[in-house]
Enzyme design. Structure first.
Site, PDB file in Angstrom:
ATOM      1  N   CYS A 159       7.563  -7.522  17.932  1.00 23.53           N
ATOM      2  CA  CYS A 159       6.682  -7.550  16.756  1.00 23.53           C
ATOM      3  C   CYS A 159       5.557  -8.573  16.943  1.00 23.53           C
ATOM      4  O   CYS A 159       5.821  -9.737  17.239  1.00 23.53           O
ATOM      5  CB  CYS A 159       7.491  -7.887  15.507  1.00 23.53           C
ATOM      6  SG  CYS A 159       6.477  -7.938  14.014  1.00 23.53           S
TER       7      CYS A 159
ATOM      8  N   CYS B 245       9.491  -2.949  12.291  1.00 29.89           N
ATOM      9  CA  CYS B 245      10.150  -3.635  11.178  1.00 29.89           C
ATOM     10  C   CYS B 245      11.033  -2.640  10.432  1.00 29.89           C
ATOM     11  O   CYS B 245      10.863  -2.389   9.247  1.00 29.89           O
ATOM     12  CB  CYS B 245       9.102  -4.249  10.244  1.00 29.89           C
ATOM     13  SG  CYS B 245       9.757  -5.539   9.174  1.00 29.89           S
TER      14      CYS B 245
ATOM     15  N   GLU C 142      -0.733  12.585   2.825  1.00 37.13           N
ATOM     16  CA  GLU C 142      -0.182  11.480   2.037  1.00 37.13           C
ATOM     17  C   GLU C 142       0.807  11.972   0.989  1.00 37.13           C
ATOM     18  O   GLU C 142       1.847  11.360   0.763  1.00 37.13           O
ATOM     19  CB  GLU C 142      -1.310  10.699   1.364  1.00 37.13           C
ATOM     20  CG  GLU C 142      -2.093   9.798   2.300  1.00 37.13           C
ATOM     21  CD  GLU C 142      -1.195   8.779   2.980  1.00 37.13           C
ATOM     22  OE1 GLU C 142      -0.297   8.236   2.311  1.00 37.13           O
ATOM     23  OE2 GLU C 142      -1.379   8.540   4.180  1.00 37.13           O
TER      24      GLU C 142
END
Length: 351
Positions: A202, A192, A37
């Site tokens: 999507c 997206c 992260e």
DNA sequence: AATTCGGGGAA
DNA sequence: TTCCCAGAATT
């Protein structure tokens, strides 16, 4: 679209198309997820992968990282940028070894207090490694939610940020949080996308407000470019009966340094009097032309061109280093700024 | 609330 | 070139 339908659609898409083979997805311990992260902050997946593998090989657990020299951590970080991340990583490892028995605390409040860990990263660690019910809001999710909800405003504004966090909370499911969290990021990164989103593929297109408007690209709103200062000036197009126009060489420093331009007259003074005073010229001022707006990186210049006819002798202005009577029909290149070039061209066609 | 940190990739 | 990227700390 209900929150439940939202997350179900996202999870269904993930099972079919999501990324499941990333290095930090195998054996997703809190430590490994944390490292990934931090590395992934403002850094793309493909860039991170080799760094992550080297880093984990050298520092396979919290203790090894805490015991290392900062220099070595920084060395392994070299090329990733945002080096405060590496310092925070090292510092946090030491804090956890000294104060938490060398384990990652699975508590959102404690995690957020550690160096380099904010709300989104803390949420991601807990969601991905512990399946805790915690929302995340990274760049990909911001974009996806801003479009889905047609959230107006720039996400850098705290008010917009708050709205997006509320959406993130609303749609994060209680079950399968880890898969959902990975999925919503993958959707943002793969479907997206910032430009040319693949709405046809999507799973959320049906309930997407931006898609309904056909305005996917209108969200999220871009950062408002800094308010450029606006300056205004008047450029005098002083013409002789022969059609020549007066050019003045600008000072070597500053805007358009050394280039030739028209004399610029302050806005508040009388032009005829100013010409008499500055140049000893007697002129007949004519109606101004339409304003020209010229943009610099740091300010904007509104130019009002004012033509004027020299009625007396023009020879009182000595040509030389600073002034020249210029025939706009003869494009002898003199090094002029862009708006001056436009005005010269306009003068030439007027003849 | 706005700025800063940063190298890399894409259009 | 510009914009954007699995953001957080600082002023």
């Amino acid at each position: 679209m209900s929150p439940n339908e939202f997350s179900q659609r996202v999870l269904g898409w993930f099972d079919a198309h999501g990324r499941k083979q990333l290095p930090w997805q195998e054996n997703p311990t809190p430590y490994r997820v944390w490292i990934s992260e931090i590395m992934l902050q403002q850094t793309q997946v493909e860039t991170v992968i080799p760094y992550y593998q080297r880093f984990i090989e050298r520092f396979p657990d919290l203790r090894k990282l805490a015991d290392a020299e900062l220099d070595e951590v920084l060395w392994l970080w070299a090329g990733l940028g945002y080096y405060a991340r590496a310092r925070h990583l090292h510092r946090t490892a030491q804090i956890l070894c000294e104060q938490h028995g060398g384990t990652m605390p699975l508590d959102i409040a404690i995690l957020q207090q550690l160096p380099g860990i904010g709300r989104s990263t803390a949420g991601a660690i807990l969601a991905l490694a512990a399946d805790q019910h915690q929302p995340i809001l990274d760049g990909n999710v911001k974009r996806l939610l801003a479009r889905f909800g047609a959230v107006a405003g720039w996400p850098g504004q705290s008010r917009v940020q708050t709205t997006l966090w509320e959406l993130a909370e609303r749609y994060t499911p209680v079950q399968r949080v880890a898969a959902y969290t990975q999925a919503i990021m993958d959707l943002g990164a793969m479907i997206c996308t910032p430009r040319r989103p693949y709405c046809a593929a999507c799973p959320l297109a049906e309930g997407c407000a931006a898609h309904a408007q056909g305005q996917e690209m209108a969200y999220p709103e871009p950062k408002p470019h800094r308010k450029r200062l606006v300056r205004a000036t008047r450029m005098l197009l002083l013409r002789t009966l022969e059609g020549e126009v007066l050019l003045e060489r600008r000072p070597p420093v500053g805007v358009w340094g050394g280039l030739w331009s028209f004399p610029e007259c302050p806005l508040e003074v009388d032009i005829a009097a100013w010409c008499q005073e500055q140049f000893g010229l007697t002129v007949v001022v004519k109606p101004p032309w339409g304003m020209i707006r010229h943009n610099f990186s740091h300010f904007q210049l509104d130019i009002t061109p004012v033509p004027a006819l020299v009625s007396g002798p023009a020879g009182v202005v000595m040509e030389g280093e600073r002034f020249v009577w210029y025939n706009p029909c003869h494009s002898t290149d003199r090094g002029v700024a862009a708006p001056v070039k436009r005005l010269l061209a306009a003068l030439a066609t007027e003849l």
